[in-house]
Write a protein that holds these residues in place. Sequence first.
Motif, PDB file in Angstrom:
ATOM      1  N   GLU A 226       0.015  14.470   0.241  1.00  0.00           N
ATOM      2  CA  GLU A 226       0.090  13.010   0.091  1.00  0.00           C
ATOM      3  C   GLU A 226       0.748  12.623  -1.228  1.00  0.00           C
ATOM      4  O   GLU A 226       1.516  11.657  -1.287  1.00  0.00           O
ATOM      5  N   ARG A 227       0.462  13.385  -2.273  1.00  0.00           N
ATOM      6  CA  ARG A 227       1.090  13.094  -3.569  1.00  0.00           C
ATOM      7  C   ARG A 227       2.593  13.323  -3.497  1.00  0.00           C
ATOM      8  O   ARG A 227       3.376  12.527  -4.031  1.00  0.00           O
ATOM      9  N   ARG A 228       2.997  14.414  -2.824  1.00  0.00           N
ATOM     10  CA  ARG A 228       4.426  14.680  -2.687  1.00  0.00           C
ATOM     11  C   ARG A 228       5.103  13.574  -1.879  1.00  0.00           C
ATOM     12  O   ARG A 228       6.210  13.136  -2.209  1.00  0.00           O
ATOM     13  N   LEU A 229       4.427  13.122  -0.808  1.00  0.00           N
ATOM     14  CA  LEU A 229       4.974  12.045   0.008  1.00  0.00           C
ATOM     15  C   LEU A 229       5.118  10.759  -0.805  1.00  0.00           C
ATOM     16  O   LEU A 229       6.153  10.085  -0.748  1.00  0.00           O
ATOM     17  N   THR A 230       4.099  10.431  -1.584  1.00  0.00           N
ATOM     18  CA  THR A 230       4.140   9.218  -2.401  1.00  0.00           C
ATOM     19  C   THR A 230       5.245   9.299  -3.442  1.00  0.00           C
ATOM     20  O   THR A 230       5.984   8.332  -3.668  1.00  0.00           O
TER      21      THR A 230
ATOM     22  N   MET B 278       0.838  -1.190   0.000  1.00  0.00           N
ATOM     23  CA  MET B 278       0.000   0.000   0.000  1.00  0.00           C
ATOM     24  C   MET B 278       0.877   1.246   0.000  1.00  0.00           C
ATOM     25  O   MET B 278       1.836   1.345   0.757  1.00  0.00           O
ATOM     26  N   LYS B 279       0.575   2.193  -0.855  1.00  0.00           N
ATOM     27  CA  LYS B 279       1.385   3.389  -0.955  1.00  0.00           C
ATOM     28  C   LYS B 279       1.156   4.295   0.248  1.00  0.00           C
ATOM     29  O   LYS B 279       0.075   4.353   0.803  1.00  0.00           O
ATOM     30  N   PRO B 280       2.225   5.098   0.623  1.00  0.00           N
ATOM     31  CA  PRO B 280       2.038   6.040   1.713  1.00  0.00           C
ATOM     32  C   PRO B 280       0.957   7.029   1.357  1.00  0.00           C
ATOM     33  O   PRO B 280       0.828   7.497   0.236  1.00  0.00           O
ATOM     34  N   GLY B 281       0.171   7.392   2.349  1.00  0.00           N
ATOM     35  CA  GLY B 281      -0.869   8.385   2.151  1.00  0.00           C
ATOM     36  C   GLY B 281      -2.127   7.860   1.530  1.00  0.00           C
ATOM     37  O   GLY B 281      -3.061   8.623   1.254  1.00  0.00           O
TER      38      GLY B 281
ATOM     39  N   LEU C  36      14.419   7.962   2.369  1.00  0.00           N
ATOM     40  CA  LEU C  36      13.435   7.193   3.137  1.00  0.00           C
ATOM     41  C   LEU C  36      13.460   7.597   4.610  1.00  0.00           C
ATOM     42  O   LEU C  36      12.409   7.665   5.258  1.00  0.00           O
ATOM     43  N   GLU C  37      14.636   7.873   5.126  1.00  0.00           N
ATOM     44  CA  GLU C  37      14.732   8.318   6.514  1.00  0.00           C
ATOM     45  C   GLU C  37      13.968   9.626   6.718  1.00  0.00           C
ATOM     46  O   GLU C  37      13.251   9.796   7.710  1.00  0.00           O
ATOM     47  N   ARG C  38      14.094  10.556   5.767  1.00  0.00           N
ATOM     48  CA  ARG C  38      13.360  11.823   5.870  1.00  0.00           C
ATOM     49  C   ARG C  38      11.857  11.606   5.790  1.00  0.00           C
ATOM     50  O   ARG C  38      11.084  12.256   6.500  1.00  0.00           O
ATOM     51  N   VAL C  39      11.438  10.688   4.921  1.00  0.00           N
ATOM     52  CA  VAL C  39      10.007  10.381   4.809  1.00  0.00           C
ATOM     53  C   VAL C  39       9.474   9.893   6.148  1.00  0.00           C
ATOM     54  O   VAL C  39       8.419  10.336   6.628  1.00  0.00           O
ATOM     55  N   ALA C  40      10.193   8.974   6.776  1.00  0.00           N
ATOM     56  CA  ALA C  40       9.731   8.410   8.042  1.00  0.00           C
ATOM     57  C   ALA C  40       9.773   9.430   9.172  1.00  0.00           C
ATOM     58  O   ALA C  40       8.858   9.488  10.001  1.00  0.00           O
TER      59      ALA C  40
ATOM     60  N   LEU D 123       8.009  11.108  -3.278  1.00  0.00           N
ATOM     61  CA  LEU D 123       9.303  11.011  -2.604  1.00  0.00           C
ATOM     62  C   LEU D 123       9.600   9.573  -2.207  1.00  0.00           C
ATOM     63  O   LEU D 123      10.725   9.089  -2.364  1.00  0.00           O
ATOM     64  N   TYR D 124       8.589   8.882  -1.708  1.00  0.00           N
ATOM     65  CA  TYR D 124       8.754   7.484  -1.298  1.00  0.00           C
ATOM     66  C   TYR D 124       9.130   6.607  -2.494  1.00  0.00           C
ATOM     67  O   TYR D 124      10.096   5.835  -2.434  1.00  0.00           O
ATOM     68  N   LEU D 125       8.382   6.734  -3.582  1.00  0.00           N
ATOM     69  CA  LEU D 125       8.644   5.907  -4.752  1.00  0.00           C
ATOM     70  C   LEU D 125      10.008   6.220  -5.364  1.00  0.00           C
ATOM     71  O   LEU D 125      10.719   5.317  -5.829  1.00  0.00           O
ATOM     72  N   LYS D 126      10.388   7.498  -5.368  1.00  0.00           N
ATOM     73  CA  LYS D 126      11.689   7.883  -5.897  1.00  0.00           C
ATOM     74  C   LYS D 126      12.800   7.284  -5.042  1.00  0.00           C
ATOM     75  O   LYS D 126      13.814   6.797  -5.578  1.00  0.00           O
ATOM     76  N   ALA D 127      12.628   7.310  -3.716  1.00  0.00           N
ATOM     77  CA  ALA D 127      13.644   6.749  -2.824  1.00  0.00           C
ATOM     78  C   ALA D 127      13.794   5.246  -3.028  1.00  0.00           C
ATOM     79  O   ALA D 127      14.910   4.713  -3.080  1.00  0.00           O
ATOM     80  N   VAL D 128      12.662   4.537  -3.152  1.00  0.00           N
ATOM     81  CA  VAL D 128      12.719   3.094  -3.383  1.00  0.00           C
ATOM     82  C   VAL D 128      13.381   2.798  -4.727  1.00  0.00           C
ATOM     83  O   VAL D 128      14.171   1.847  -4.859  1.00  0.00           O
ATOM     84  N   GLU D 129      13.087   3.616  -5.728  1.00  0.00           N
ATOM     85  CA  GLU D 129      13.719   3.437  -7.030  1.00  0.00           C
ATOM     86  C   GLU D 129      15.238   3.626  -6.938  1.00  0.00           C
ATOM     87  O   GLU D 129      16.006   2.892  -7.576  1.00  0.00           O
ATOM     88  N   GLN D 130      15.663   4.586  -6.115  1.00  0.00           N
ATOM     89  CA  GLN D 130      17.101   4.823  -5.949  1.00  0.00           C
ATOM     90  C   GLN D 130      17.804   3.622  -5.326  1.00  0.00           C
ATOM     91  O   GLN D 130      18.980   3.371  -5.608  1.00  0.00           O
TER      92      GLN D 130
END
Length: 377
Positions: free
Chosen positions: A91-95, A1-4, A120-124, A97-104
Motif C-alpha cells: 500500500e505504501r508503494r502504491l501511494t 483519500m489516498k489509495p490504499g 497513473l495508468e499502471r496504478v489503475a 507511485l500515485y503521489l509521484k504520478a500526480v506530481e508529474q
Amino acid sequence: MKPGSLRGGRGRWWRRREGTWWWAIAVIVVPVTVLAGVAITLLLVFVDSSDPKNQIELIKTGLTLGAGTGGVLALVLARRRQWFTEHDAAERRLTELYLKAVEQLGSDRAAIRHGGLYALERVAQGNPSQRQTVVNVLCAYLRAPFRLPDEPHPRSRAGIRRPLAASRPGARHLAAGGRHQTSGVAAFDDETRQEQEVRLTAQRILSDHIRPGPDRDHPRETYWADIDLDLTGAVLLDLDLDHCHLRSGRFIGATIARNTLVRHARFDGNADFGRVKFSGVAQFESTHFAGHVWFTATSFAQEADFSDVEFNMVAWFRSAIFAGETLFRRSKFAGKTSFESVAFKGEASFEATNFTQPPQLEGADFHNGLPQELPHR
C-alpha cells in the motif's frame, strides 16, 4: 483519500491487539493450557493409568499435544503478521507511485506529464479498486483551462493552467514588447501544442480502458468496468468513445474540437451533454443510452448522426442547435422526448424513427418545415 487507505475494521482491530502481551496470552497461552488440560484429563480417564509410569507418559502426551497446538497457533499468528507487513508495504508503494504520478502532471515539461499519465495508468491497471480514482484524476486534468492552438492569442496570459501546475515561466515574455513579445508568443504556441499532445494521451488512456472489446461478455483484461466520466467544462479534441462501455458520463459545457465519435457505445446510467459545443461532425450511431440523456442547449456546428440510437428513458434536446444535417433514422425513443425550441438549420431526417410517446415540439424550428415522418400531438 489516498489509495490504499481503506482497510477493513477487522484488520485494524487485529493489529491494535497483536502487539500487546495480554493479546498473546489470550490467543496462545490460554488455548494451549486449556487444550493440554483437557487432553491430559481425557487420557487419564479413558486410558489405563493405574501404573504411575503410564500416568507420567499420558501427561507427557497431553503436554505434547498442547505444545503442538501452541506451535500451530504461533505459526498462524506469524503468517498473519507477515501478511499485514507485506500488505502495508504494498500500500505504501502504491501511494508513493500515485503521489509521484500526480506530481508529474504538474511539471512544466510535457515529457514528464506524459510519464505521469502512464504511471497513473499502471496504478489503475494493477489495482482495480483505484481505477475510478485514477479516472477522476485524468478527468480533472482534462477539465483544466486550455486554449486550442488555432484560437486567437490572448492579450495577457499566465501560461497554460493545469491541475497542480504552476504558471509557465515562458509566458512572462508575452507582456513585453517587440522581439521579446514575438518570441514569447512562439514559445506559448509551442507549449500549447505540447500540452495538446498530453491531453490527447489522457483521452486515449480513458477511451482504451473503457472499451471492452468485441465480446462484451468476455472483455479484455485492460477493460475497466463501471467507470464514470466527469468531463464538465473540458476542452476535448477528436473525442473517440467508439464501442466504449461506461456507467455514466457528464460532459456539461464541454468544448469538443474537430470530430466526435460515440458509435456503438453504451451508457448504463445517465449521460449529460448539455451545453456542449461540437465543432465538427458528431456521430452517435448505434449507441445505447440506458438512463436519462440530456442535449439541452447543445450546439452542433456540422452533421449530427443519431441513427439507430436507443434512448431507453428521457431524451432531452431542448434549445439545441443543429447547424448541419441531422439524422435520427431508425432510432428508438422509449421515454419522454423533447425537441422544444430546437433549431434545425439543415436537413433533418426521422425516417423509420420509433417514438413510444409523441415528442414535444413546441417552438421547434425546422429548415424545411416539420418532417412528415416525425409524429406530433
